[in-house]
Motif scaffolding. Structure first.
Motif, PDB file in Angstrom:
ATOM      1  N   THR A   1     -60.881   9.187  -7.248  1.00 55.55           N
ATOM      2  CA  THR A   1     -62.106   9.246  -8.048  1.00 55.55           C
ATOM      3  C   THR A   1     -62.516  10.687  -8.370  1.00 55.55           C
ATOM      4  OG1 THR A   1     -63.393   9.189  -5.995  1.00 55.55           O
ATOM      5  CG2 THR A   1     -63.000   7.080  -7.122  1.00 55.55           C
ATOM      6  N   MET A   2     -61.743  11.660  -7.915  1.00 56.98           N
ATOM      7  CA  MET A   2     -62.082  13.074  -8.062  1.00 56.98           C
ATOM      8  C   MET A   2     -61.068  13.792  -8.956  1.00 56.98           C
ATOM      9  SD  MET A   2     -64.614  13.803  -5.732  1.00 56.98           S
ATOM     10  CE  MET A   2     -65.622  12.459  -5.120  1.00 56.98           C
ATOM     11  N   ASP A   3     -61.484  14.921  -9.503  1.00 58.62           N
ATOM     12  CA  ASP A   3     -60.524  15.872 -10.041  1.00 58.62           C
ATOM     13  C   ASP A   3     -60.005  16.715  -8.881  1.00 58.62           C
ATOM     14  OD1 ASP A   3     -60.707  15.098 -12.692  1.00 58.62           O
ATOM     15  OD2 ASP A   3     -62.304  16.517 -13.151  1.00 58.62           O
ATOM     16  N   VAL A   4     -58.717  16.984  -8.866  1.00 62.69           N
ATOM     17  CA  VAL A   4     -58.104  17.695  -7.744  1.00 62.69           C
ATOM     18  C   VAL A   4     -57.371  18.928  -8.257  1.00 62.69           C
ATOM     19  CG1 VAL A   4     -56.299  17.577  -5.963  1.00 62.69           C
ATOM     20  CG2 VAL A   4     -57.861  15.644  -6.296  1.00 62.69           C
ATOM     21  N   THR A   5     -57.545  20.033  -7.559  1.00 66.00           N
ATOM     22  CA  THR A   5     -56.695  21.200  -7.763  1.00 66.00           C
ATOM     23  C   THR A   5     -55.917  21.428  -6.478  1.00 66.00           C
ATOM     24  OG1 THR A   5     -58.147  22.292  -9.362  1.00 66.00           O
ATOM     25  CG2 THR A   5     -56.596  23.691  -8.171  1.00 66.00           C
ATOM     26  N   VAL A   6     -54.599  21.357  -6.571  1.00 68.49           N
ATOM     27  CA  VAL A   6     -53.746  21.633  -5.416  1.00 68.49           C
ATOM     28  C   VAL A   6     -53.448  23.128  -5.417  1.00 68.49           C
ATOM     29  CG1 VAL A   6     -51.598  21.098  -4.218  1.00 68.49           C
ATOM     30  CG2 VAL A   6     -52.720  19.336  -5.610  1.00 68.49           C
ATOM     31  N   LEU A   7     -53.913  23.819  -4.381  1.00 65.78           N
ATOM     32  CA  LEU A   7     -53.681  25.252  -4.261  1.00 65.78           C
ATOM     33  C   LEU A   7     -52.502  25.483  -3.324  1.00 65.78           C
ATOM     34  CD1 LEU A   7     -54.264  28.285  -4.411  1.00 65.78           C
ATOM     35  CD2 LEU A   7     -56.024  27.949  -2.638  1.00 65.78           C
ATOM     36  N   GLY A   8     -51.383  25.889  -3.902  1.00 73.97           N
ATOM     37  CA  GLY A   8     -50.243  26.283  -3.092  1.00 73.97           C
ATOM     38  C   GLY A   8     -50.339  27.773  -2.817  1.00 73.97           C
ATOM     39  N   TYR A   9     -50.397  28.135  -1.553  1.00 73.27           N
ATOM     40  CA  TYR A   9     -50.490  29.557  -1.213  1.00 73.27           C
ATOM     41  C   TYR A   9     -49.371  29.911  -0.241  1.00 73.27           C
ATOM     42  CZ  TYR A   9     -52.554  28.071   3.231  1.00 73.27           C
ATOM     43  OH  TYR A   9     -52.758  27.497   4.454  1.00 73.27           O
TER      44      TYR A   9
ATOM     45  N   PRO B   1     -45.226  43.180  -1.627  1.00 74.72           N
ATOM     46  CA  PRO B   1     -45.998  43.034  -2.869  1.00 74.72           C
ATOM     47  C   PRO B   1     -45.956  41.583  -3.366  1.00 74.72           C
ATOM     48  CG  PRO B   1     -44.401  44.838  -3.023  1.00 74.72           C
ATOM     49  CD  PRO B   1     -44.037  44.042  -1.810  1.00 74.72           C
ATOM     50  N   PRO B   2     -47.085  41.031  -3.807  1.00 68.70           N
ATOM     51  CA  PRO B   2     -47.097  39.654  -4.318  1.00 68.70           C
ATOM     52  C   PRO B   2     -46.114  39.427  -5.461  1.00 68.70           C
ATOM     53  CG  PRO B   2     -49.328  40.391  -3.887  1.00 68.70           C
ATOM     54  CD  PRO B   2     -48.443  41.593  -3.701  1.00 68.70           C
ATOM     55  N   ASP B   3     -45.964  40.389  -6.342  1.00 62.95           N
ATOM     56  CA  ASP B   3     -45.046  40.213  -7.475  1.00 62.95           C
ATOM     57  C   ASP B   3     -43.614  40.030  -7.006  1.00 62.95           C
ATOM     58  OD1 ASP B   3     -47.130  40.398  -9.223  1.00 62.95           O
ATOM     59  OD2 ASP B   3     -46.753  42.479  -9.810  1.00 62.95           O
ATOM     60  N   GLN B   4     -43.239  40.740  -5.967  1.00 63.75           N
ATOM     61  CA  GLN B   4     -41.884  40.594  -5.420  1.00 63.75           C
ATOM     62  C   GLN B   4     -41.670  39.192  -4.859  1.00 63.75           C
ATOM     63  OE1 GLN B   4     -40.656  43.659  -2.597  1.00 63.75           O
ATOM     64  NE2 GLN B   4     -39.505  42.142  -1.418  1.00 63.75           N
ATOM     65  N   ALA B   5     -42.678  38.698  -4.127  1.00 59.76           N
ATOM     66  CA  ALA B   5     -42.576  37.354  -3.569  1.00 59.76           C
ATOM     67  C   ALA B   5     -42.531  36.304  -4.670  1.00 59.76           C
ATOM     68  CB  ALA B   5     -43.756  37.100  -2.633  1.00 59.76           C
TER      69      ALA B   5
ATOM     70  N   ARG C   1     -52.505  25.384  -8.667  1.00 57.57           N
ATOM     71  CA  ARG C   1     -52.487  26.845  -8.702  1.00 57.57           C
ATOM     72  C   ARG C   1     -51.488  27.317  -7.646  1.00 57.57           C
ATOM     73  NH1 ARG C   1     -57.251  29.533 -10.602  1.00 57.57           N
ATOM     74  NH2 ARG C   1     -58.254  28.221 -12.163  1.00 57.57           N
ATOM     75  N   LEU C   2     -50.844  28.446  -7.916  1.00 53.06           N
ATOM     76  CA  LEU C   2     -49.926  29.058  -6.968  1.00 53.06           C
ATOM     77  C   LEU C   2     -50.355  30.501  -6.753  1.00 53.06           C
ATOM     78  CD1 LEU C   2     -47.321  29.127  -5.252  1.00 53.06           C
ATOM     79  CD2 LEU C   2     -46.072  29.693  -7.361  1.00 53.06           C
ATOM     80  N   VAL C   3     -50.544  30.884  -5.482  1.00 44.78           N
ATOM     81  CA  VAL C   3     -51.006  32.229  -5.163  1.00 44.78           C
ATOM     82  C   VAL C   3     -50.185  32.783  -4.004  1.00 44.78           C
ATOM     83  CG1 VAL C   3     -52.938  33.670  -4.427  1.00 44.78           C
ATOM     84  CG2 VAL C   3     -53.359  31.702  -5.917  1.00 44.78           C
ATOM     85  N   PHE C   4     -49.690  33.994  -4.168  1.00 41.69           N
ATOM     86  CA  PHE C   4     -49.085  34.754  -3.076  1.00 41.69           C
ATOM     87  C   PHE C   4     -50.126  35.775  -2.627  1.00 41.69           C
ATOM     88  CE2 PHE C   4     -45.615  33.084  -5.584  1.00 41.69           C
ATOM     89  CZ  PHE C   4     -44.745  32.592  -4.614  1.00 41.69           C
ATOM     90  N   THR C   5     -50.457  35.764  -1.356  1.00 36.43           N
ATOM     91  CA  THR C   5     -51.634  36.487  -0.909  1.00 36.43           C
ATOM     92  C   THR C   5     -51.411  37.142   0.449  1.00 36.43           C
ATOM     93  OG1 THR C   5     -53.991  36.239  -0.384  1.00 36.43           O
ATOM     94  CG2 THR C   5     -52.562  34.384   0.149  1.00 36.43           C
ATOM     95  N   HIS C   6     -52.259  38.114   0.745  1.00 35.47           N
ATOM     96  CA  HIS C   6     -52.290  38.705   2.087  1.00 35.47           C
ATOM     97  C   HIS C   6     -53.456  38.166   2.908  1.00 35.47           C
ATOM     98  CE1 HIS C   6     -50.129  41.972  -0.260  1.00 35.47           C
ATOM     99  NE2 HIS C   6     -49.269  41.665   0.691  1.00 35.47           N
ATOM    100  N   ASP C   7     -54.337  37.393   2.272  1.00 38.54           N
ATOM    101  CA  ASP C   7     -55.543  36.917   2.950  1.00 38.54           C
ATOM    102  C   ASP C   7     -55.814  35.480   2.534  1.00 38.54           C
ATOM    103  OD1 ASP C   7     -58.199  36.346   3.774  1.00 38.54           O
ATOM    104  OD2 ASP C   7     -58.722  38.474   3.744  1.00 38.54           O
ATOM    105  N   ARG C   8     -55.443  34.554   3.387  1.00 34.16           N
ATOM    106  CA  ARG C   8     -55.560  33.130   3.066  1.00 34.16           C
ATOM    107  C   ARG C   8     -56.999  32.723   2.802  1.00 34.16           C
ATOM    108  NH1 ARG C   8     -58.226  28.325   4.992  1.00 34.16           N
ATOM    109  NH2 ARG C   8     -56.838  26.549   4.673  1.00 34.16           N
ATOM    110  N   ASP C   9     -57.930  33.132   3.683  1.00 26.97           N
ATOM    111  CA  ASP C   9     -59.314  32.672   3.582  1.00 26.97           C
ATOM    112  C   ASP C   9     -59.978  33.144   2.297  1.00 26.97           C
ATOM    113  OD1 ASP C   9     -58.889  31.544   6.036  1.00 26.97           O
ATOM    114  OD2 ASP C   9     -59.902  33.124   7.152  1.00 26.97           O
ATOM    115  N   ARG C  10     -59.779  34.408   1.959  1.00 24.83           N
ATOM    116  CA  ARG C  10     -60.381  34.940   0.731  1.00 24.83           C
ATOM    117  C   ARG C  10     -59.780  34.266  -0.498  1.00 24.83           C
ATOM    118  NH1 ARG C  10     -60.717  41.374   0.558  1.00 24.83           N
ATOM    119  NH2 ARG C  10     -61.710  40.783  -1.414  1.00 24.83           N
ATOM    120  N   THR C  11     -58.502  33.954  -0.434  1.00 25.65           N
ATOM    121  CA  THR C  11     -57.854  33.278  -1.564  1.00 25.65           C
ATOM    122  C   THR C  11     -58.423  31.882  -1.777  1.00 25.65           C
ATOM    123  OG1 THR C  11     -55.785  34.520  -1.400  1.00 25.65           O
ATOM    124  CG2 THR C  11     -55.663  32.327  -2.393  1.00 25.65           C
ATOM    125  N   VAL C  12     -58.575  31.128  -0.694  1.00 20.47           N
ATOM    126  CA  VAL C  12     -59.135  29.774  -0.816  1.00 20.47           C
ATOM    127  C   VAL C  12     -60.541  29.840  -1.402  1.00 20.47           C
ATOM    128  CG1 VAL C  12     -59.932  27.767   0.479  1.00 20.47           C
ATOM    129  CG2 VAL C  12     -57.715  28.791   1.014  1.00 20.47           C
TER     130      VAL C  12
END
Length: 234
Positions: A26-34, A42-46, A75-86
């Motif tokens: 019943t919801m719209d969902v965004t799946v965040l792959g991190y 560097p995120p670009d390298q990953a 969404r797909l994010v390569f990050t150094h900080d999981r909590d801030r990304t979420v």
């Protein structure tokens, strides 16, 4: 429509149980792959190295939510900080809640905790939309040391949900530690809904309490975020 963010450590094989897409139909969902990177990477390298594999997994997950009758993007994010990304992606997508994945099949009963400095009306509104016209029962739990006020809060929440024909069972835990009350009530429930400001939430998500919850075989937890004004969002 209400949006739920589902964060997953996508390259570590984290996925969703079969019941979660159906629950969120019943919801719209965004799946965040991190993927959390070492500080020196560097995120670009990953992204060059892992993007295709991660995207393939996200597309499959998106399809699972769509097949359950919902609507999903990713969404797909390569990050150094999981909590801030979420938190950032939750703000970017205007997510009303986010999901901590768990193990569940069909969801027949929700445990909704009203404990703490939470917006009760916002929680009941979320639960009403989540359930829709499905026969999913709700236990409303409130742990408090103020019994008269607790009963008043529960009565208001029961009245709000009853207007929509939802099967409700109120439960008042007086002078019990909130987390202990939650653990005690979790048995017999397929998923939990709680507010962002519920007591011990941060440790519940990130620390030893999360391991205790997992040990009790609790299913998915949906965390309803506080209302945010546009000026509060960076």
């Amino acid at each position: 429509m209400t949006r739920v963010l589902v964060p997953l450590a996508i390259l570590e094989g984290e996925s969703v149980s079969t019941g979660l897409p159906t629950l969120l139909a019943t919801m719209d969902v965004t799946v965040l792959g991190y993927h959390v990177l070492p500080e020196q990477t560097p995120p670009d390298q990953a992204r060059l190295q892992y993007e295709d594999r991660a995207t393939g997994a996200l597309v499959d997950l998106e399809a699972a939510f769509d097949a359950a009758g919902g609507s999903a993007d990713h969404r797909l994010v390569f990050t150094h900080d999981r909590d801030r990304t979420v938190e950032r992606i939750a703000d970017d997508t205007a997510a009303d809640a986010y999901a901590i994945t768990g193990t569940t099949g069909p969801v027949d009963r929700l445990l909704v905790t009203l404990t703490g400095d939470v917006a009760v009306d916002r929680l009941t509104s979320f639960v009403t939309e989540l359930i829709g016209d499905r026969e999913i029962g709700v236990t409303l739990l409130l742990a408090t040391d103020d019994e008269p006020r607790g009963r008043t809060v529960l009565e208001r929440a029961v009245a709000s949900l009853a207007e929509h024909g939802i099967d409700i069972e109120p439960e008042l835990a007086v002078d019990e530690p909130p987390l202990e009350a939650l653990l005690a009530a979790a048995a017999g429930h397929d998923a939990i809904v709680m507010g962002e400001q519920a007591p011990s939430l941060r440790s519940f998500l990130l620390g030893e309490d999360a391991e205790r919850i997992a040990a009790e075989s609790v299913g998915p937890v949906l965390v309803v975020r506080e209302h945010r004004n546009e000026t509060e969002v960076e």
